[in-house]
Write a protein that holds these residues in place. Structure first.
Motif, mmCIF file in Angstrom:
data_model
loop_
_atom_site.group_PDB
_atom_site.id
_atom_site.type_symbol
_atom_site.label_atom_id
_atom_site.label_comp_id
_atom_site.label_asym_id
_atom_site.label_seq_id
_atom_site.Cartn_x
_atom_site.Cartn_y
_atom_site.Cartn_z
ATOM 1 N N GLU A 512 0.826 -1.219 0.000
ATOM 2 C CA GLU A 512 0.000 0.000 0.000
ATOM 3 C C GLU A 512 0.859 1.267 0.000
ATOM 4 O OE1 GLU A 512 0.034 -1.817 4.213
ATOM 5 O OE2 GLU A 512 -0.134 -2.484 2.113
ATOM 6 N N ASP A 513 2.030 1.198 0.654
ATOM 7 C CA ASP A 513 2.929 2.354 0.661
ATOM 8 C C ASP A 513 3.505 2.592 -0.737
ATOM 9 O OD1 ASP A 513 2.569 2.611 3.410
ATOM 10 O OD2 ASP A 513 4.215 1.223 3.843
ATOM 11 N N LEU A 514 3.909 1.515 -1.417
ATOM 12 C CA LEU A 514 4.455 1.643 -2.769
ATOM 13 C C LEU A 514 3.433 2.266 -3.705
ATOM 14 C CD1 LEU A 514 6.460 1.079 -5.077
ATOM 15 C CD2 LEU A 514 5.492 -1.235 -5.222
ATOM 16 N N ILE A 515 2.217 1.759 -3.683
ATOM 17 C CA ILE A 515 1.182 2.273 -4.586
ATOM 18 C C ILE A 515 0.900 3.739 -4.296
ATOM 19 C CG2 ILE A 515 -1.266 2.087 -5.185
ATOM 20 C CD1 ILE A 515 -0.985 -0.947 -4.873
ATOM 21 N N ALA A 516 0.827 4.099 -3.033
ATOM 22 C CA ALA A 516 0.567 5.499 -2.673
ATOM 23 C C ALA A 516 1.685 6.413 -3.175
ATOM 24 C CB ALA A 516 0.413 5.625 -1.161
ATOM 25 N N GLN A 546 -1.922 -5.002 -9.018
ATOM 26 C CA GLN A 546 -2.298 -3.778 -8.299
ATOM 27 C C GLN A 546 -1.295 -2.656 -8.588
ATOM 28 O OE1 GLN A 546 -3.673 -4.018 -4.123
ATOM 29 N NE2 GLN A 546 -3.545 -6.257 -4.346
ATOM 30 N N ILE A 547 -0.036 -3.018 -8.676
ATOM 31 C CA ILE A 547 1.012 -2.015 -8.930
ATOM 32 C C ILE A 547 0.870 -1.436 -10.328
ATOM 33 C CG2 ILE A 547 3.505 -1.671 -9.179
ATOM 34 C CD1 ILE A 547 3.837 -3.959 -7.072
ATOM 35 N N THR A 548 0.788 -2.308 -11.324
ATOM 36 C CA THR A 548 0.726 -1.804 -12.705
ATOM 37 C C THR A 548 -0.590 -1.098 -12.988
ATOM 38 O OG1 THR A 548 -0.001 -3.987 -13.485
ATOM 39 C CG2 THR A 548 2.349 -3.520 -13.577
ATOM 40 N N SER A 550 -2.117 0.760 -10.934
ATOM 41 C CA SER A 550 -2.146 2.037 -10.222
ATOM 42 C C SER A 550 -1.576 3.188 -11.032
ATOM 43 C CB SER A 550 -1.391 1.910 -8.894
ATOM 44 O OG SER A 550 0.001 1.734 -9.099
ATOM 45 N N VAL A 551 -0.559 2.919 -11.879
ATOM 46 C CA VAL A 551 0.066 4.016 -12.634
ATOM 47 C C VAL A 551 0.150 3.745 -14.127
ATOM 48 C CG1 VAL A 551 1.409 4.996 -10.725
ATOM 49 C CG2 VAL A 551 2.341 3.088 -12.044
ATOM 50 N N GLY A 552 -0.232 2.557 -14.555
ATOM 51 C CA GLY A 552 -0.208 2.247 -15.982
ATOM 52 C C GLY A 552 0.906 1.284 -16.325
ATOM 53 N N GLY A 553 0.585 0.333 -17.161
ATOM 54 C CA GLY A 553 1.560 -0.667 -17.567
ATOM 55 C C GLY A 553 0.894 -2.008 -17.739
ATOM 56 N N GLY A 554 1.570 -3.075 -17.362
ATOM 57 C CA GLY A 554 0.993 -4.400 -17.522
ATOM 58 C C GLY A 554 1.767 -5.442 -16.751
ATOM 59 N N THR A 555 1.055 -6.503 -16.368
ATOM 60 C CA THR A 555 1.648 -7.636 -15.658
ATOM 61 C C THR A 555 1.585 -8.869 -16.540
ATOM 62 O OG1 THR A 555 1.090 -6.783 -13.462
ATOM 63 C CG2 THR A 555 1.406 -9.166 -13.664
ATOM 64 N N PHE A 556 2.691 -9.575 -16.642
ATOM 65 C CA PHE A 556 2.772 -10.783 -17.460
ATOM 66 C C PHE A 556 3.435 -11.869 -16.625
ATOM 67 C CE2 PHE A 556 2.768 -7.125 -20.143
ATOM 68 C CZ PHE A 556 1.966 -7.457 -21.222
ATOM 69 N N VAL A 557 2.922 -13.089 -16.725
ATOM 70 C CA VAL A 557 3.476 -14.184 -15.929
ATOM 71 C C VAL A 557 3.779 -15.371 -16.834
ATOM 72 C CG1 VAL A 557 3.042 -15.825 -14.065
ATOM 73 C CG2 VAL A 557 2.287 -13.453 -13.834
ATOM 74 N N ALA A 558 4.968 -15.937 -16.664
ATOM 75 C CA ALA A 558 5.361 -17.154 -17.376
ATOM 76 C C ALA A 558 5.483 -18.272 -16.337
ATOM 77 C CB ALA A 558 6.688 -16.943 -18.092
#
Length: 582
Positions: A512-516, A546-548, A550-558
């Protein structure tokens, strides 16, 4: 004199009678016209409506045939109102994908004015394949081709004759790949493949041939394919009209040398170009292996209009429609030309009518991801996890470690980046640089001057045995570092590759601190993408999203680390479609 007078009088009477007769004929003709016009069977009730969104290449013939059919229906006492309007296939495809909240690589969102019609006629079945890959429910099964135009290699006739022996000989895609990779004088062009089916079909063929050109040597094959893709990227155009303007406007050596040498186009495009009587005509070379042709699939999108759409489709299988196609440079669906078709020199009179052989959707998207990686200018910071868990072997990769497969993916990805890119490299674990969990190996800078430095840095990376994962502190520091040197006109981004969740025994930021703090630091005028790639099945995907988000981007998992290379390319392609904060 009297005789003459009587004669004159008779003549005058005859003239009056003639005039009267003409007048009667005019009245009768007008009455017949009115009778003929208004005695036709009247349309009963409200007209049945059908909208057709078609690519501009075929729309004129469709309008004519639809109008003819509407007139026939009127004769039989029926009213049909058929609207045929031009619609860019990329926009319709984007709209259909968007209904499932998905997007197509390199296409992004649809034009705000895009309409989803009752019937869609794109230029290629490649669009249908791409849509079904992201939104299978958006299209009904089955589509009928209503026209055909092969993809040819368009080349100024003087160059085609002097360099390739045209029209007595033909060129292969293998010849083209060799020329592009070895002769810098060859200027090759292409219409943006992510939004144009002609460009995509030829890109798929070129990439396949280039990959085979290595003769079994994977490294050499990749180098040849990359050289071909870079050459195409340098000569790409957003739309076809811009591309054809690059062909030489004169036959003298200077003009031929400075203009475009070769570009994949549809046969129709070459016919229409030559029909304008240009200073230098284009030769159409029917290269082998042939690229997927433009097959103009007729797709019903509105189920309640299916019956009416099927009736119109019957009209589109007629000789009359084939002749309308011939007049605009298209062949019938079976490959045979209609009346008025201007067959290019060395062209087959008829083509095989077999359905085009299309690569699977995964192959298409992987290639477009590579294309995006090459063509979009970027400023990127690559941040690589070196925690102890990166030492774990990957059974599906011959027991190479997670670190090894990750670094190999990074090296291959970097080979696609041209010298216009700016790139920096960090590593992270815990306590790598004093109290910092991260360490800079290469500052963000142009690859033209530090490509060798970046490759050397990748070669030195080793996991920190028993090192933990200071992920959150690293992400915030990386975000601020990219933000401090922000460059407009580029996609500014951070790409983080990690195999675990945040694990920092020394404390550090909570989620929560990182996202804020990210939200507080974000500047809408200077968007920065955070691209997080999870390696293996123990990553905190929910927290990463949640991180991506919050400010824009994307999450990808392999989940299978051996697939990290494909995921890396997919993630890089996101750069052209900045995901907005949610």
């Amino acid at each position: 004199m009297k005789g003459r007078h009587r004669s004159a009088g008779s003549s005058g009477g005859a003239l009056k009678l003639g005039a009267a007769a003409v007048a009667v004929l005019i009245v009768l003709a007008g009455s017949w016209y009115a009778f003929n016009k208004y005695s036709k069977p009247a349309c009963g009730g409200t007209a049945a409506k059908l909208s057709i969104g078609a690519v501009a290449d075929i729309a004129p013939a469709l309008r004519q045939q639809a109008a003819d059919w509407a007139e026939q229906a009127k004769q039989n006492g029926n009213c049909v109102d058929i609207e045929v309007f031009d619609e860019d296939p990329a926009d319709v495809a984007a709209a259909l994908a968007g209904k499932a909240e998905k997007s197509l690589t390199g296409v992004g969102q649809a034009n705000g004015k895009t309409r989803i019609p009752d019937v869609w006629v794109a230029d290629s079945s490649l669009w249908l394949q791409r849509i079904r890959a992201v939104n299978p429910q958006s299209l009904q099964a089955g589509a009928h081709s209503i026209a055909l135009s092969p993809v040819v290699l368009a080349m100024p006739e003087p160059i085609a004759t002097a360099s390739f022996g045209w029209p007595n000989k033909n060129i292969s895609y293998a010849d083209l790949v060799t020329k592009v990779a070895t002769d810098q004088k060859v200027k090759v062009g292409i219409v943006e493949p992510s939004r144009d089916a002609t460009g995509l079909g030829s890109l798929l063929t070129l990439a396949t041939v280039a990959q085979q050109a290595g003769g079994g040597n994977q490294t050499q094959a990749t180098q040849i394919a990359t050289a071909a893709l870079r050459a195409l990227a340098a000569g790409r155009s957003s739309v076809r009209s811009d591309l054809v303007q690059k062909f030489p406007r004169g036959s003298d050596p200077a003009a031929l040398g400075s203009g475009l040498t070769v570009a994949p186009l549809s046969e129709q495009a070459v016919i229409q170009y030559n029909g304008q009587q240009p200073p230098v005509r284009l030769a159409a070379l029917y290269a082998e292996p042939s690229a997927p042709p433009m097959d103009y699939p007729y797709v019903v999108l509105s189920a309640d209009k299916a019956s009416m759409a099927d009736e119109l489709l019957k009209q589109l299988n007629s000789q009359d429609f084939r002749d309308k196609l011939g007049a605009i440079g298209l062949r019938g669906a079976d490959g045979a030309p209609g009346k008025g078709f201007q067959t290019p020199a060395n062209a087959p009179g008829a083509l095989a009518a077999a359905a085009p052989q299309l690569p699977d959707a995964a192959t298409v998207e992987q290639l477009l991801s590579r294309w995006q990686a090459i063509t979009l200018p970027a400023r990127m910071l690559a941040v690589i996890d070196v925690s102890g868990s990166m030492l774990e072997p990957v059974p599906t990769a011959g027991n190479a470690t997670r670190m090894q497969v990750t670094l190999e993916a990074a090296r291959k990805g970097m080979s696609l980046f041209d010298d216009s890119w700016s790139l920096g490299v960090w590593i992270f674990s815990t306590l790598l640089d004093g109290n910092k969990d991260y360490k800079q190996l290469v500052p963000i800078g142009p690859l033209v001057s530090q490509r060798a430095t970046a490759l050397q840095a990748l070669a030195t990376i080793q996991p920190k045995k028993n090192g933990d994962t200071g992920l959150y502190d690293t992400i915030l520091a990386a975000y601020k570092a990219v933000q401090s040197g922000y460059e407009s006109g580029r996609v500014n981004s951070i790409i983080v590759m990690t195999d675990g969740e945040n694990d920092d025994p020394a404390g550090g930021l909570k989620l929560e601190d990182l996202i804020a703090q990210l939200k507080a630091a974000a500047d809408p005028q200077k968007p920065i993408q955070i691209i997080l790639i999870g390696i293996g099945d123990k990553v905190g995907e929910a927290a990463m999203k949640q991180i991506t988000d919050s400010v824009g981007g994307g999450t990808f998992v392999a989940p299978d680390p051996a697939k990290i290379g494909d995921i890396f390319l997919q993630a890089i392609s996101l750069r052209g479609q900045i995901a907005q904060p949610k």
